[in-house]
Scaffold this motif. Structure first.
Motif, mmCIF file in Angstrom:
data_model
loop_
_atom_site.group_PDB
_atom_site.id
_atom_site.type_symbol
_atom_site.label_atom_id
_atom_site.label_comp_id
_atom_site.label_asym_id
_atom_site.label_seq_id
_atom_site.Cartn_x
_atom_site.Cartn_y
_atom_site.Cartn_z
ATOM 1 N N ASP A 141 0.860 -1.183 0.000
ATOM 2 C CA ASP A 141 0.000 0.000 0.000
ATOM 3 C C ASP A 141 0.899 1.237 0.000
ATOM 4 O OD1 ASP A 141 -1.843 2.014 0.315
ATOM 5 O OD2 ASP A 141 -2.858 1.111 2.031
ATOM 6 N N HIS A 142 1.257 1.691 -1.180
ATOM 7 C CA HIS A 142 2.176 2.819 -1.306
ATOM 8 C C HIS A 142 1.548 4.141 -0.866
ATOM 9 C CE1 HIS A 142 4.967 0.107 -3.165
ATOM 10 N NE2 HIS A 142 4.035 -0.276 -4.018
ATOM 11 N N ARG A 143 0.242 4.148 -0.690
ATOM 12 C CA ARG A 143 -0.424 5.366 -0.199
ATOM 13 C C ARG A 143 -0.039 5.636 1.252
ATOM 14 N NH1 ARG A 143 -6.318 3.582 -0.455
ATOM 15 N NH2 ARG A 143 -5.250 1.782 0.400
ATOM 16 N N ARG A 144 0.338 4.620 1.948
ATOM 17 C CA ARG A 144 0.646 4.726 3.376
ATOM 18 C C ARG A 144 2.092 4.326 3.645
ATOM 19 N NH1 ARG A 144 -4.673 2.930 2.832
ATOM 20 N NH2 ARG A 144 -6.080 4.505 3.634
ATOM 21 N N LYS A 145 2.995 4.831 2.831
ATOM 22 C CA LYS A 145 4.389 4.405 2.927
ATOM 23 C C LYS A 145 5.091 4.870 4.192
ATOM 24 C CE LYS A 145 5.568 8.032 -0.309
ATOM 25 N NZ LYS A 145 5.940 8.260 -1.680
ATOM 26 N N LYS A 146 4.527 5.840 4.902
ATOM 27 C CA LYS A 146 5.135 6.289 6.165
ATOM 28 C C LYS A 146 4.822 5.330 7.310
ATOM 29 C CE LYS A 146 4.650 11.206 5.111
ATOM 30 N NZ LYS A 146 3.959 12.427 5.529
ATOM 31 N N ALA A 147 3.697 4.660 7.253
ATOM 32 C CA ALA A 147 3.242 3.811 8.362
ATOM 33 C C ALA A 147 3.774 2.392 8.222
ATOM 34 C CB ALA A 147 1.718 3.794 8.412
ATOM 35 N N GLN A 148 4.246 1.855 9.331
ATOM 36 C CA GLN A 148 4.685 0.463 9.368
ATOM 37 C C GLN A 148 3.553 -0.466 9.807
ATOM 38 O OE1 GLN A 148 7.810 -0.605 8.321
ATOM 39 N NE2 GLN A 148 7.727 1.499 7.574
ATOM 40 N N TRP A 149 2.627 0.058 10.603
ATOM 41 C CA TRP A 149 1.503 -0.737 11.108
ATOM 42 C C TRP A 149 0.355 0.203 11.435
ATOM 43 C CZ3 TRP A 149 0.406 -5.754 11.069
ATOM 44 C CH2 TRP A 149 -0.692 -6.183 11.798
ATOM 45 N N ILE A 150 -0.866 -0.245 11.160
ATOM 46 C CA ILE A 150 -2.068 0.512 11.530
ATOM 47 C C ILE A 150 -3.061 -0.459 12.147
ATOM 48 C CG2 ILE A 150 -3.993 1.939 10.755
ATOM 49 C CD1 ILE A 150 -2.273 2.838 8.375
ATOM 50 N N ASP A 151 -3.554 -0.112 13.341
ATOM 51 C CA ASP A 151 -4.655 -0.831 13.981
ATOM 52 C C ASP A 151 -5.910 0.002 13.788
ATOM 53 O OD1 ASP A 151 -3.518 -3.143 15.369
ATOM 54 O OD2 ASP A 151 -2.519 -1.703 16.686
ATOM 55 N N ILE A 152 -7.012 -0.659 13.467
ATOM 56 C CA ILE A 152 -8.305 0.025 13.438
ATOM 57 C C ILE A 152 -9.246 -0.755 14.331
ATOM 58 C CG2 ILE A 152 -9.004 -1.154 11.308
ATOM 59 C CD1 ILE A 152 -10.748 1.400 10.732
ATOM 60 N N TYR A 153 -9.920 -0.038 15.193
ATOM 61 C CA TYR A 153 -10.952 -0.592 16.067
ATOM 62 C C TYR A 153 -12.241 0.135 15.743
ATOM 63 C CZ TYR A 153 -7.009 -2.264 18.868
ATOM 64 O OH TYR A 153 -5.859 -2.868 19.287
ATOM 65 N N VAL A 154 -13.330 -0.610 15.653
ATOM 66 C CA VAL A 154 -14.633 -0.003 15.396
ATOM 67 C C VAL A 154 -15.564 -0.405 16.539
ATOM 68 C CG1 VAL A 154 -16.613 0.102 13.836
ATOM 69 C CG2 VAL A 154 -14.294 -0.001 12.898
ATOM 70 N N GLU A 155 -16.045 0.614 17.227
ATOM 71 C CA GLU A 155 -16.991 0.413 18.328
ATOM 72 C C GLU A 155 -18.375 0.836 17.847
ATOM 73 O OE1 GLU A 155 -17.896 2.080 22.835
ATOM 74 O OE2 GLU A 155 -16.584 3.232 21.508
ATOM 75 N N THR A 156 -19.307 -0.097 17.813
ATOM 76 C CA THR A 156 -20.669 0.234 17.405
ATOM 77 C C THR A 156 -21.337 1.015 18.524
ATOM 78 O OG1 THR A 156 -20.773 -1.739 16.035
ATOM 79 C CG2 THR A 156 -22.874 -0.719 16.648
ATOM 80 N N LEU A 157 -21.914 2.144 18.143
ATOM 81 C CA LEU A 157 -22.631 2.981 19.101
ATOM 82 C C LEU A 157 -24.132 2.799 18.857
ATOM 83 C CD1 LEU A 157 -20.329 6.118 18.783
ATOM 84 C CD2 LEU A 157 -20.230 4.334 20.537
ATOM 85 N N GLN A 158 -24.891 3.865 18.901
ATOM 86 C CA GLN A 158 -26.333 3.790 18.665
ATOM 87 C C GLN A 158 -26.687 4.406 17.316
ATOM 88 O OE1 GLN A 158 -28.241 5.759 21.926
ATOM 89 N NE2 GLN A 158 -27.106 4.621 23.454
ATOM 90 N N ALA A 159 -27.835 4.016 16.794
ATOM 91 C CA ALA A 159 -28.416 4.617 15.591
ATOM 92 C C ALA A 159 -27.435 4.661 14.414
ATOM 93 C CB ALA A 159 -28.960 6.011 15.904
ATOM 94 N N ASP A 160 -26.894 3.505 14.050
ATOM 95 C CA ASP A 160 -25.988 3.374 12.916
ATOM 96 C C ASP A 160 -24.752 4.268 13.030
ATOM 97 O OD1 ASP A 160 -25.138 2.310 10.399
ATOM 98 O OD2 ASP A 160 -25.805 4.167 9.447
ATOM 99 N N ARG A 161 -24.265 4.494 14.223
ATOM 100 C CA ARG A 161 -23.058 5.286 14.435
ATOM 101 C C ARG A 161 -21.982 4.382 15.014
ATOM 102 N NH1 ARG A 161 -22.831 9.458 11.493
ATOM 103 N NH2 ARG A 161 -21.653 10.724 12.928
#
Length: 169
Positions: A141-161
């Motif tokens: 992913d050459h778009r993110r050549k500065k980053a060595q690792w990325i974590d993404i966490y998604v917490e479901t809230l209310q009303a499709d948020r």
């Protein structure tokens, strides 16, 4: 007599070194004062983290926060915001993880308190949070050549948020 003079010289030298190494200890926000080897970049925020990760903050996102933790070896970039569930999933997919978002076990303690700096709980401690991780260089992913690792966490809230937590180095 010579040994006594040497001992006094050694004591004076040790005291001088101790004073130099503790200069700034009373400032309260330096790494030495808090027994750590990092500090927070007080001028960096969400736009800096977004730029480093090359992740656009979605239009209409709310509660946007970001920070950069300066470390001796590699800095840590944090970005969080609330958006629609669909947008959160699209962002995760765009990161190109090897596996899609999946339920994260919450039976372990996170390493350090990063998101606490932003006034939020650590995402690893939240029930029902989903996680994906990616090594941008590993997936070409050459778009993110500065980053060595990325974590993404998604917490479901209310009303499709959902709250998105991104952490990169």
């Amino acid at each position: 007599m010579k040994n006594r003079r040497g001992a006094h010289l050694l004591a004076a030298l040790t005291t001088a070194l101790l004073l130099v190494s503790c200069s700034g200890c009373d400032q309260g926000d330096g790494p030495v004062a808090e027994g750590r080897d990092y500090q927070w970049d007080k001028e960096a925020g969400a736009s800096d983290a977004s730029a480093f990760m090359n992740v656009a903050i979605p239009e209409g996102a709310t509660q946007t926060k970001g920070a950069v933790q300066i470390n001796p070896q590699e800095d840590v970039y944090l970005l969080t915001f609330v958006t629609s569930e669909k947008t959160a999933e699209d962002i995760a997919e765009d990161l190109r993880p090897q596996e899609p978002l999946k339920a994260q076990k919450t039976d372990f303690a996170p390493q350090g308190e990063l998101f606490a700096h932003l006034g939020l709980p650590e995402p690893q401690t939240l029930k029902g949070v989903r996680w994906a991780g990616v090594c941008p260089p590993c997936v070409s992913d050459h778009r993110r050549k500065k980053a060595q690792w990325i974590d993404i966490y998604v917490e479901t809230l209310q009303a499709d948020r959902a709250r998105v937590y991104l952490q990169a180095f």
